[in-house]
Enzyme design. Sequence first.
Site, PDB file in Angstrom:
ATOM      1  CG  HIS A 308       5.204  -0.573  -1.580  1.00  0.00           C
ATOM      2  ND1 HIS A 308       6.024  -1.379  -0.827  1.00  0.00           N
ATOM      3  CD2 HIS A 308       4.025  -0.510  -0.892  1.00  0.00           C
ATOM      4  CE1 HIS A 308       5.381  -1.801   0.249  1.00  0.00           C
ATOM      5  NE2 HIS A 308       4.162  -1.280   0.227  1.00  0.00           N
ATOM      6  CD  GLU A 309       1.844   2.584  -0.584  1.00  0.00           C
ATOM      7  OE1 GLU A 309       0.635   2.273  -0.474  1.00  0.00           O
ATOM      8  OE2 GLU A 309       2.710   2.228   0.235  1.00  0.00           O
ATOM      9  CG  HIS A 312      -0.594  -2.142  -1.522  1.00  0.00           C
ATOM     10  ND1 HIS A 312      -0.249  -3.432  -1.175  1.00  0.00           N
ATOM     11  CD2 HIS A 312       0.231  -1.329  -0.785  1.00  0.00           C
ATOM     12  CE1 HIS A 312       0.726  -3.405  -0.284  1.00  0.00           C
ATOM     13  NE2 HIS A 312       1.044  -2.151  -0.031  1.00  0.00           N
ATOM     14  CG  ASP A 321       2.279  -3.950   2.808  1.00  0.00           C
ATOM     15  OD1 ASP A 321       3.048  -3.886   1.840  1.00  0.00           O
ATOM     16  OD2 ASP A 321       1.420  -3.071   3.062  1.00  0.00           O
TER      17      ASP A 321
END
Length: 355
Positions: A308-309, A312, A321
């Site tokens: 997820h991170e 970004h 998000d």
Amino acid sequence: MMRKLFLVCLLTLGLAGLAMALPPSDEGGPARLSASVSVDHYQFGLDEPLAVQWSLTNDSDKPLYVLRWHTPLAGIEANIFAVSRNGQPVMYTGRLIKRPEPGPEDFIKLEPGETISTTVDISAAYDMTVRGEYTVRYRAERLLVKESPEGPEVQALSSQAEEARLYVEGREEGERKLELDLSAMYVGGFTNCTNSQQSTLSSALNYAVTMATNGYNYLLTYGRTSTRYRWWFDYRTDPSTTYFNTVKSHFAAIKDALANKPVTFDCSCTQNYYAYVYPSQPYKIYLCNAFWSAPMTGRDSKAGTLVHEISHFYVVASTDDWAYGATAAHNLAVKKPSKAIDNADNHEYFAEDSY
């Protein structure tokens, strides 16, 4: 000191009459919200905070509940403003945070006619140091509204928002700092982490590499009509080839970053998030309280959080998000696939299901 000269007498976002697609109340009145942004004065020093007043009013005849995270009430913790300079988007430099799925306590109740407001320094999260004409608006499409904190999300329909225009007497283009802070790219390792945390993170990174690689290989093997891809990214009968190619390029970059780039972990965060990053500062990931109690693999896992991170970072997949939690993420794939392919949780859940 160079001065920021603002040529607009009032910075106002006229989201008046922001209509929400809600069922009518018992009295038959529509549900409405209106938002505004303004400044008290128009000339700022280059190093002076750019104080912006934001407010949101419930113009309907019933209480409404708004998710706090996509408002600036706790500061700017998401890309909730659209800022451009001379027609070109201005980089968001604030945090992007992986949070647990929102609960009732994360919503703010607005009684009919009630206004909530706050003042924030917009220049703390957007690069507004370069001379030029800027436009600023609040991204009302990010509002998550409910009629009760336990109820379903209510889709919002907004009228055309007036854009604020202002001129900033900042640095010349050639004098500006690098848009990307690359100082973390060549570090790697750990900051403020115990030996036990370092061991946990090393394992999580290995699992994350496997997840991302498996996800990429799944896309190559099964394509855009596969069950797993459709569930998380584009649930239409005939998924978009363009969207599929975007997701495939994202996973190529995600697996490469996790496996080959100098990822740096910082364990100093004590907030109840999973993790956060500054997307313009690859490849530094800040781990927070919820991360340490998460399982190593599976749903909302440690390894999945790293996927997820890493997604970004602007130099990786530049995801945002838009929604949190598996239910909301799948709903994006069903109703708004253009946002599903840009949502970090969708990438995480696809990778977790590929492990």
